[in-house]
Design a protein around this motif. Structure first.
Motif, PDB file in Angstrom:
ATOM      1  N   TRP A 160       0.836  -1.207   0.000  1.00 46.94           N
ATOM      2  CA  TRP A 160       0.000   0.000   0.000  1.00 46.94           C
ATOM      3  C   TRP A 160       0.872   1.259   0.000  1.00 46.94           C
ATOM      4  CZ3 TRP A 160      -0.191   3.769   3.879  1.00 46.94           C
ATOM      5  CH2 TRP A 160      -1.164   4.750   3.713  1.00 46.94           C
ATOM      6  N   THR A 161       1.932   1.237   0.807  1.00 46.26           N
ATOM      7  CA  THR A 161       2.840   2.373   0.872  1.00 46.26           C
ATOM      8  C   THR A 161       3.513   2.616  -0.466  1.00 46.26           C
ATOM      9  OG1 THR A 161       3.276   1.917   3.210  1.00 46.26           O
ATOM     10  CG2 THR A 161       4.871   3.284   2.049  1.00 46.26           C
ATOM     11  N   GLU A 162       3.993   1.547  -1.090  1.00 42.15           N
ATOM     12  CA  GLU A 162       4.628   1.673  -2.398  1.00 42.15           C
ATOM     13  C   GLU A 162       3.659   2.252  -3.420  1.00 42.15           C
ATOM     14  OE1 GLU A 162       7.277   1.820  -5.328  1.00 42.15           O
ATOM     15  OE2 GLU A 162       7.795   1.226  -3.274  1.00 42.15           O
ATOM     16  N   ASP A 163       2.398   1.867  -3.350  1.00 37.63           N
ATOM     17  CA  ASP A 163       1.390   2.399  -4.261  1.00 37.63           C
ATOM     18  C   ASP A 163       1.229   3.905  -4.065  1.00 37.63           C
ATOM     19  OD1 ASP A 163      -0.890   1.767  -6.216  1.00 37.63           O
ATOM     20  OD2 ASP A 163      -1.967   2.794  -4.605  1.00 37.63           O
ATOM     21  N   CYS A 164       1.195   4.349  -2.812  1.00 37.64           N
ATOM     22  CA  CYS A 164       1.090   5.784  -2.536  1.00 37.64           C
ATOM     23  C   CYS A 164       2.299   6.536  -3.083  1.00 37.64           C
ATOM     24  CB  CYS A 164       0.976   6.025  -1.031  1.00 37.64           C
ATOM     25  SG  CYS A 164      -0.564   5.486  -0.265  1.00 37.64           S
ATOM     26  N   LEU A 165       3.490   5.982  -2.876  1.00 36.37           N
ATOM     27  CA  LEU A 165       4.703   6.637  -3.347  1.00 36.37           C
ATOM     28  C   LEU A 165       4.723   6.736  -4.864  1.00 36.37           C
ATOM     29  CD1 LEU A 165       7.341   4.975  -0.973  1.00 36.37           C
ATOM     30  CD2 LEU A 165       6.334   7.266  -0.776  1.00 36.37           C
ATOM     31  N   ARG A 166       4.301   5.674  -5.546  1.00 29.31           N
ATOM     32  CA  ARG A 166       4.310   5.697  -7.009  1.00 29.31           C
ATOM     33  C   ARG A 166       3.283   6.675  -7.564  1.00 29.31           C
ATOM     34  NH1 ARG A 166       4.751  -0.832  -8.286  1.00 29.31           N
ATOM     35  NH2 ARG A 166       6.983  -1.035  -7.822  1.00 29.31           N
ATOM     36  N   ARG A 167       2.091   6.671  -6.976  1.00 27.00           N
ATOM     37  CA  ARG A 167       1.042   7.555  -7.494  1.00 27.00           C
ATOM     38  C   ARG A 167       1.414   9.025  -7.361  1.00 27.00           C
ATOM     39  NH1 ARG A 167      -3.098   7.758  -4.781  1.00 27.00           N
ATOM     40  NH2 ARG A 167      -2.821   6.207  -3.121  1.00 27.00           N
ATOM     41  N   HIS A 168       2.214   9.341  -6.348  1.00 24.74           N
ATOM     42  CA  HIS A 168       2.601  10.735  -6.122  1.00 24.74           C
ATOM     43  C   HIS A 168       4.067  10.984  -6.458  1.00 24.74           C
ATOM     44  CE1 HIS A 168      -1.247  11.861  -4.369  1.00 24.74           C
ATOM     45  NE2 HIS A 168      -1.230  10.749  -3.675  1.00 24.74           N
ATOM     46  N   GLU A 169       4.659  10.071  -7.223  1.00 26.05           N
ATOM     47  CA  GLU A 169       6.004  10.228  -7.766  1.00 26.05           C
ATOM     48  C   GLU A 169       7.038  10.482  -6.674  1.00 26.05           C
ATOM     49  OE1 GLU A 169       5.555  13.301 -10.700  1.00 26.05           O
ATOM     50  OE2 GLU A 169       4.609  11.950 -12.143  1.00 26.05           O
ATOM     51  N   GLY A 170       6.961   9.687  -5.622  1.00 29.50           N
ATOM     52  CA  GLY A 170       7.943   9.796  -4.554  1.00 29.50           C
ATOM     53  C   GLY A 170       9.301   9.275  -4.990  1.00 29.50           C
ATOM     54  N   GLY A 171      10.351   9.913  -4.528  1.00 23.38           N
ATOM     55  CA  GLY A 171      11.709   9.535  -4.900  1.00 23.38           C
ATOM     56  C   GLY A 171      12.181   8.285  -4.173  1.00 23.38           C
ATOM     57  N   PRO A 172      13.416   7.867  -4.423  1.00 26.30           N
ATOM     58  CA  PRO A 172      13.888   6.565  -3.946  1.00 26.30           C
ATOM     59  C   PRO A 172      14.330   6.530  -2.484  1.00 26.30           C
ATOM     60  CG  PRO A 172      15.586   7.616  -5.243  1.00 26.30           C
ATOM     61  CD  PRO A 172      14.379   8.492  -5.362  1.00 26.30           C
ATOM     62  N   ARG A 173      14.637   7.685  -1.881  1.00 24.14           N
ATOM     63  CA  ARG A 173      15.185   7.691  -0.518  1.00 24.14           C
ATOM     64  C   ARG A 173      14.043   7.745   0.495  1.00 24.14           C
ATOM     65  NH1 ARG A 173      18.633  13.002  -1.469  1.00 24.14           N
ATOM     66  NH2 ARG A 173      16.541  13.524  -2.260  1.00 24.14           N
ATOM     67  N   VAL A 174      13.877   6.665   1.269  1.00 25.53           N
ATOM     68  CA  VAL A 174      12.727   6.528   2.159  1.00 25.53           C
ATOM     69  C   VAL A 174      13.185   6.311   3.595  1.00 25.53           C
ATOM     70  CG1 VAL A 174      10.694   5.125   2.722  1.00 25.53           C
ATOM     71  CG2 VAL A 174      11.266   5.603   0.326  1.00 25.53           C
ATOM     72  N   LEU A 175      12.553   7.043   4.519  1.00 26.88           N
ATOM     73  CA  LEU A 175      12.741   6.842   5.951  1.00 26.88           C
ATOM     74  C   LEU A 175      11.473   6.208   6.514  1.00 26.88           C
ATOM     75  CD1 LEU A 175      14.164   7.281   8.684  1.00 26.88           C
ATOM     76  CD2 LEU A 175      13.185   9.589   8.731  1.00 26.88           C
ATOM     77  N   ASP A 176      11.609   5.010   7.068  1.00 23.01           N
ATOM     78  CA  ASP A 176      10.486   4.309   7.693  1.00 23.01           C
ATOM     79  C   ASP A 176      10.584   4.527   9.199  1.00 23.01           C
ATOM     80  OD1 ASP A 176       8.503   2.646   8.588  1.00 23.01           O
ATOM     81  OD2 ASP A 176       9.318   0.812   7.736  1.00 23.01           O
ATOM     82  N   LEU A 177       9.754   5.441   9.726  1.00 24.27           N
ATOM     83  CA  LEU A 177       9.764   5.777  11.147  1.00 24.27           C
ATOM     84  C   LEU A 177       8.884   4.797  11.917  1.00 24.27           C
ATOM     85  CD1 LEU A 177       9.479   9.678  11.309  1.00 24.27           C
ATOM     86  CD2 LEU A 177      11.355   8.270  12.161  1.00 24.27           C
ATOM     87  N   GLY A 178       9.405   4.278  13.010  1.00 20.46           N
ATOM     88  CA  GLY A 178       8.682   3.239  13.730  1.00 20.46           C
ATOM     89  C   GLY A 178       8.677   1.959  12.930  1.00 20.46           C
ATOM     90  N   CYS A 179       9.843   1.598  12.400  1.00 20.47           N
ATOM     91  CA  CYS A 179       9.934   0.489  11.445  1.00 20.47           C
ATOM     92  C   CYS A 179       9.687  -0.869  12.087  1.00 20.47           C
ATOM     93  CB  CYS A 179      11.285   0.492  10.749  1.00 20.47           C
ATOM     94  SG  CYS A 179      12.691   0.129  11.845  1.00 20.47           S
ATOM     95  N   GLY A 180       9.744  -0.953  13.421  1.00 21.20           N
ATOM     96  CA  GLY A 180       9.473  -2.223  14.083  1.00 21.20           C
ATOM     97  C   GLY A 180      10.426  -3.315  13.652  1.00 21.20           C
ATOM     98  N   THR A 181       9.879  -4.454  13.257  1.00 19.14           N
ATOM     99  CA  THR A 181      10.712  -5.617  12.905  1.00 19.14           C
ATOM    100  C   THR A 181      11.410  -5.471  11.563  1.00 19.14           C
ATOM    101  OG1 THR A 181       8.900  -6.803  11.817  1.00 19.14           O
ATOM    102  CG2 THR A 181       9.154  -7.121  14.203  1.00 19.14           C
TER     103      THR A 181
END
Length: 282
Positions: A46-67
């Motif tokens: 779902w996150t990847e879909d949001c990033l693609r639809r809004h043309e998000g770049g490749p550098r991603v910070l996952d806050l509260g990444c858990g496991t």
């Protein structure tokens, strides 16, 4: 009389319960993944879909990444991912079992990753709602703005405070769950209550197992109840343009999100999803 061990998630101190350091799930990441399986990596997709639809770049910070499951999935898809969490146990597990991303210790309520600049900040599974106060929310959004490149995206998924306006179906009856891990049946009974003064959804969860030598464990935590228009205002005040704000579909909605589904227009159900873009001017 049954002895109950009580633990309290940092920042959620409960009157009358003596906090004991640690948390059953966050201190045992494999137990966490057994309790909350996501074999199809629905949240990350779902996150990847949001990033693609809004043309998000490749550098991603996952806050509260858990496991690290979601961070690793995004990394495997070609993004350069940094996973950040407050739990050292989670980070150790992530580095071993979900390698690929860089994993760092950070508190989402206020963090500084130095010269690192990201095209997107991702905050899933209500992690943002551990910001219980206005100051903590300001710290989170200020840190996100500093970490993001101009035009960068903030993608977050959380519980929806508006759902609890007049609704009690999630509050009326404690919820019982059970699962087996390493041959032992783990049972939990979860009770949710609304603290209207603090604007928090408080959770009490009592764990038991078939091991008679292990006493029940009672744990307390809480989420900030944010309302859609309140969240929109906070984001705008911190220099973000809200691109999406809706209750579904999402990774934890019913029915769940699937590839090809576009966001809805309502913000009334139990979950809330937001995509916002950092303004290009300071």
């Amino acid at each position: 009389m049954t002895r109950v061990t009580r633990t309290t998630t940092p920042g959620t101190g409960e009157g009358g319960a003596r906090p004991i350091p640690g948390n059953l799930l966050t201190d045992h990441p494999e137990l966490y993944e057994a309790r909350f399986p996501d074999p199809d990596r629905l949240a990350a997709r779902w996150t990847e879909d949001c990033l693609r639809r809004h043309e998000g770049g490749p550098r991603v910070l996952d806050l509260g990444c858990g496991t690290g499951r979601d961070a690793a999935h995004l990394h495997a898809g070609g993004r350069r991912v940094t996973g950040a969490d407050l739990s050292e146990a989670m980070l150790t597990h992530a580095r071993t079992h979900h390698p690929g991303p860089d994993y760092v210790h950070a508190d989402l309520r206020g963090f500084d990753l130095g010269q690192s600049v990201f095209d997107a900040v991702v905050c899933l599974d209500s992690a943002l709602l551990y910001c219980h106060t206005g100051a903590a929310l300001d710290g989170f959004l200020t840190s996100c703005r500093h970490a993001l490149a101009p035009g960068g995206l903030l993608v977050a998924e959380m519980r929806n405070g508006a759902y609890f306006l007049g609704r009690t179906d999630l509050l009326d009856t404690p919820r019982a769950d059970a699962f087996t891990w390493r041959g032992t049946v783990h049972r939990s009974v979860t009770t949710l209550t609304v603290d209207r003064t603090a604007q928090l959804l408080r959770r009490t969860r009592v764990w038991t197992t078939d091991d008679v030598a292990s006493p029940p464990v009672e744990q307390h935590s809480a989420w900030r109840l944010l309302f859609p228009q309140e969240l929109r205002h906070l984001l705008t005040a911190h220099g973000f343009e809200v691109l999406e704000l809706h209750d579904g579909p999402g990774p934890r909605t019913e029915p769940p999100w699937r590839q090809g589904l576009l966001p809805g227009a309502n913000a009334d159900a139990d979950r809330l999803h937001v995509v916002a873009r950092r303004n290009t001017t300071d």
